[in-house]
Design a protein around this motif. Structure first.
Motif, mmCIF file in Angstrom:
data_model
loop_
_atom_site.group_PDB
_atom_site.id
_atom_site.type_symbol
_atom_site.label_atom_id
_atom_site.label_comp_id
_atom_site.label_asym_id
_atom_site.label_seq_id
_atom_site.Cartn_x
_atom_site.Cartn_y
_atom_site.Cartn_z
ATOM 1 N N THR A 1 84.312 -0.094 56.301
ATOM 2 C CA THR A 1 83.215 0.066 55.337
ATOM 3 C C THR A 1 82.944 1.538 55.066
ATOM 4 O OG1 THR A 1 82.174 -1.992 56.056
ATOM 5 C CG2 THR A 1 80.789 -0.428 54.862
ATOM 6 N N GLY A 2 82.868 2.333 56.134
ATOM 7 C CA GLY A 2 82.610 3.761 55.958
ATOM 8 C C GLY A 2 83.678 4.441 55.126
ATOM 9 N N LEU A 3 84.935 4.133 55.409
ATOM 10 C CA LEU A 3 86.036 4.745 54.656
ATOM 11 C C LEU A 3 86.060 4.256 53.219
ATOM 12 C CD1 LEU A 3 88.780 4.564 57.423
ATOM 13 C CD2 LEU A 3 87.526 6.591 56.673
ATOM 14 N N ASP A 4 85.760 2.963 53.014
ATOM 15 C CA ASP A 4 85.720 2.420 51.655
ATOM 16 C C ASP A 4 84.595 3.046 50.833
ATOM 17 O OD1 ASP A 4 87.917 0.821 51.985
ATOM 18 O OD2 ASP A 4 86.797 -1.033 52.337
ATOM 19 N N TYR A 5 83.510 3.432 51.488
ATOM 20 C CA TYR A 5 82.389 4.051 50.783
ATOM 21 C C TYR A 5 82.629 5.532 50.518
ATOM 22 C CZ TYR A 5 79.083 0.145 50.819
ATOM 23 O OH TYR A 5 78.439 -1.045 50.583
ATOM 24 N N GLY A 6 83.758 6.070 51.004
ATOM 25 C CA GLY A 6 84.105 7.444 50.672
ATOM 26 C C GLY A 6 84.121 8.419 51.822
ATOM 27 N N ALA A 7 83.905 7.949 53.066
ATOM 28 C CA ALA A 7 83.948 8.856 54.212
ATOM 29 C C ALA A 7 85.383 9.363 54.413
ATOM 30 C CB ALA A 7 83.461 8.148 55.472
ATOM 31 N N ASP A 8 85.496 10.582 54.922
ATOM 32 C CA ASP A 8 86.811 11.170 55.166
ATOM 33 C C ASP A 8 87.298 10.922 56.584
ATOM 34 O OD1 ASP A 8 87.329 12.904 52.614
ATOM 35 O OD2 ASP A 8 85.254 13.312 53.175
ATOM 36 N N ASP A 9 86.379 10.672 57.495
ATOM 37 C CA ASP A 9 86.753 10.376 58.877
ATOM 38 C C ASP A 9 85.597 9.643 59.543
ATOM 39 O OD1 ASP A 9 88.270 10.237 61.149
ATOM 40 O OD2 ASP A 9 88.187 12.376 61.627
ATOM 41 N N TYR A 10 85.870 9.116 60.729
ATOM 42 C CA TYR A 10 84.929 8.238 61.407
ATOM 43 C C TYR A 10 85.110 8.438 62.896
ATOM 44 C CZ TYR A 10 82.249 3.825 61.745
ATOM 45 O OH TYR A 10 81.295 2.875 61.982
ATOM 46 N N ILE A 11 84.064 8.844 63.614
ATOM 47 C CA ILE A 11 84.174 9.055 65.054
ATOM 48 C C ILE A 11 83.058 8.289 65.765
ATOM 49 C CG2 ILE A 11 82.871 11.217 64.916
ATOM 50 C CD1 ILE A 11 84.548 12.244 67.269
ATOM 51 N N PRO A 12 83.403 7.381 66.679
ATOM 52 C CA PRO A 12 82.388 6.591 67.370
ATOM 53 C C PRO A 12 81.721 7.370 68.506
ATOM 54 C CG PRO A 12 84.564 5.919 68.093
ATOM 55 C CD PRO A 12 84.772 6.938 67.010
ATOM 56 N N LYS A 13 80.439 7.112 68.713
ATOM 57 C CA LYS A 13 79.718 7.669 69.852
ATOM 58 C C LYS A 13 79.972 6.777 71.079
ATOM 59 C CE LYS A 13 75.803 8.909 66.865
ATOM 60 N NZ LYS A 13 74.378 8.594 66.635
#
Length: 224
Positions: A89-101
């Protein structure tokens, strides 16, 4: 000095990130809810936005989507939600990267460096644009048509560049207004029509739509 916006509602974690980033010589701004984060992101220019998902006011996905409608700012999603669907979802909405806490600060910095390298490479690649007999050098702000140089005002050049960067994509008048004049402008959308006419005249096609075609009821598109 690169500018970073942190949008994070947990004060202690936001403060931790702010101190670590400042220690690494970044200029840092912090917002604690989605609504104010979005407003700051649109009003100012940042090199990267560190954006939490679970935010009061407006969640991170919606903030990301709204930013992407107006800006190409790098966005990295930060969240404790480590589900594949959330990442998608985050990437589809336009995020360039995703890092979990939770994450190590060294990993965050490594991901940031990778994003900056990728962005700088893509910017260099996209600095030269072409369409039919038109060539635009974004860095030198030079336009040539069949090898001959053309002269444009700053606003005309910016509008032409937006079309050249979005060949085959239909752009609404509101979208063009936001990209060229800014989202806070008080200029009416009909000014877009005026400047499209200026472009057509300077490109030698005042009576036709060789370069920029009108899409009735929507806006304009540059396509064959």
């Amino acid at each position: 000095m690169k500018k970073i916006l942190i949008v994070e509602d947990e004060p202690n974690f936001a403060r931790f990130l702010e101190l670590e980033l400042r220690h690494a010589s970044f200029e840092v701004t912090v917002a604690y809810d989605g609504t104010s984060g979005l407003a700051i992101a649109l009003e100012h220019d940042f090199d990267l936005i560190l954006l939490d998902v679970m935010l009061p006011g407006m969640n991170g996905f919606e903030v990301c989507r709204n930013i992407r409608e107006h800006k190409k700012t790098l966005i990295m999603m930060l969240t404790a939600r480590n589900k594949v669907t959330d990442k998608v979802t985050g990437l589809d909405y336009g995020a360039d990267d995703y890092i979990p806490k939770p994450f190590a600060i060294e990993e965050l910095f490594a991901r940031m460096r990778a994003l900056f390298r990728r962005y700088e490479h893509s910017e260099q690649t996209l600095s030269a644009l072409s369409f039919l007999d038109l060539n635009v050098d974004l860095n030198a702000r030079v336009v040539t048509q069949s090898g001959d140089s053309l002269t444009f005002t700053k606003r005309e050049f910016d509008l032409l560049a937006v079309f050249m960067q979005n060949v085959n994509l239909v752009l609404s008048r509101d979208n063009l207004l936001n990209k060229v004049w800014g989202h806070n402008t008080e200029v009416e959308t009909n000014v877009v029509d005026v400047y499209v006419r200026y472009l057509r005249n300077k490109l030698g096609s005042p009576g036709d739509e060789k370069y920029i075609k009108t899409v009735r009821g929507i806006g304009y598109v540059m396509r064959l």
